[in-house]
Every structure is written in C-alpha cells, then in structure tokens.
Design an enzyme around this catalytic site. Structure first.
Site, mmCIF file in Angstrom:
data_model
loop_
_atom_site.group_PDB
_atom_site.id
_atom_site.type_symbol
_atom_site.label_atom_id
_atom_site.label_comp_id
_atom_site.label_asym_id
_atom_site.label_seq_id
_atom_site.Cartn_x
_atom_site.Cartn_y
_atom_site.Cartn_z
ATOM 1 N N CYS A 2 0.865 -1.181 0.000
ATOM 2 C CA CYS A 2 0.000 0.000 0.000
ATOM 3 C C CYS A 2 0.903 1.232 0.000
ATOM 4 C CB CYS A 2 -0.991 -0.017 1.170
ATOM 5 S SG CYS A 2 -0.276 0.192 2.804
ATOM 6 N N GLY A 45 1.780 3.748 2.814
ATOM 7 C CA GLY A 45 2.684 3.955 3.940
ATOM 8 C C GLY A 45 2.987 2.723 4.763
ATOM 9 N N ASN A 46 2.365 1.599 4.424
ATOM 10 C CA ASN A 46 2.554 0.339 5.142
ATOM 11 C C ASN A 46 2.181 0.470 6.617
ATOM 12 O OD1 ASN A 46 5.196 -1.966 5.990
ATOM 13 N ND2 ASN A 46 3.222 -2.489 5.154
ATOM 14 N N CYS A 70 -1.583 0.832 7.261
ATOM 15 C CA CYS A 70 -3.026 0.547 7.323
ATOM 16 C C CYS A 70 -3.384 -0.711 6.534
ATOM 17 C CB CYS A 70 -3.844 1.724 6.789
ATOM 18 S SG CYS A 70 -3.571 3.287 7.631
ATOM 19 N N ARG A 71 -3.560 -0.553 5.215
ATOM 20 C CA ARG A 71 -4.088 -1.635 4.396
ATOM 21 C C ARG A 71 -3.163 -2.838 4.268
ATOM 22 N NH1 ARG A 71 -5.411 2.262 -0.528
ATOM 23 N NH2 ARG A 71 -3.556 3.191 0.406
ATOM 24 N N ASP A 81 -8.191 3.876 0.937
ATOM 25 C CA ASP A 81 -7.301 4.111 2.067
ATOM 26 C C ASP A 81 -8.089 4.663 3.255
ATOM 27 O OD1 ASP A 81 -5.175 4.643 3.747
ATOM 28 O OD2 ASP A 81 -4.097 5.905 2.322
#
Length: 156
Positions: A8, A10-11, A13-14, A118
């Site tokens: 994703c 920013g690594n 959240c998703r 996001d």
C-alpha cells in the site's frame, strides 16, 4: 514456498492488515507473507485503528513499516497492491516485476478491478470496512491456493 508481498502507500493501514489477516488464514499452508509501502517510513508502527481492527479479529501482529525495495521485489513471488497507483509506482521503479505485480482485486478476479480505499485518517468504522473489503479478496486468494486448478495461476 510461495512468497506474497502486500503493498500500500505507507505500510501502516491496508497492507499490514492484509498481511496479518492472510497470515492468520493461511496458517500451515507453507507461505511467507510480508507487507511494504511505496512511500513508507521504515520502522513506523501500524495505525492505532488498524491494530484495533486486527485485535477485534483476534489477530496478533507486531508490525513495523517497510518500504518497497529491490530486495523485497526479488524476494516475492507475487506482489499484490491495494490500488492501481501502487502497481504503477512499483512498475515505474521496478520494471522487472511486471509478471508478478497485480492489484489484489484483479488477481483474485473481482469484477471492475477496483482499488481498496485508504482508511488513513478515517474513523474506526472506515478501518473495519477496509478490513472487510480486504478479507473478501483474501478469502478468494485462500481458495485459489487450496484449489489445484486455480493454484496454477498463482504458481505461474
């Protein structure tokens, strides 16, 4: 052994949710699962809401963000991105990954090849909805890995 990389932005959240949920689903299938971000700050924790959503599902995950790099590209057998933009970013910087990078939803055959939105900065409910959307795709991925006929497309 199959190595799957979820990607994703920013690594936080998703992709960490996808990594943790799929690791829990695929326990014992001989898979290596990691996540990274195209614009990650290495070492950053997962977002508080992402941690809470995983905790609600009974999934433990001690996450530190990683940025996509040549080593992760080479390590992975399949790279599954949350959006078309992530896929384009990877292909811009790592054109050798063309054969193994896909959006998660296109890889599992979800119609329309939509992006997974996001939830960053959103409410806990936004994160829950995101996790549900990711889990739907991961259910399909899990079935693909268990079915020899479908697995062929994953192993190619």
């Amino acid at each position: 052994m199959k190595r799957i990389l979820f990607v994703c932005t920013g690594n936080t959240c998703r992709s960490p949710m996808a990594e943790a949920i799929f690791r829990a689903k695929s326990d014992g299938q001989g898979l290596e699962i990691r996540s990274a971000g195209v614009a990650a700050s290495a070492g950053q924790d997962a977002s508080l809401h992402a941690k809470q959503v995983l905790e609600e599902r009974g999934i433990a995950h001690d996450h530190k963000a990683s940025k996509v790099d040549e080593g992760l590209i080479e390590w992975s057998d399949v790279i599954l991105t949350m959006t078309h933009g992530h896929k384009r970013a990877i292909l811009t910087y790592f054109p050798s990954a063309t054969e193994k990078v896909h959006t998660l939803q296109e890889f599992v055959g979800i119609e329309g090849f939509s992006d997974i939105a996001d939830p960053y900065g959103g409410s806990l409910m936004d994160y829950r909805r995101c996790a549900e959307e990711i889990e739907e795709s991961l259910e399909r991925l899990s079935l693909m890995l268990k079915d020899p006929g479908l697995r062929k497309s994953v192993d190619e």
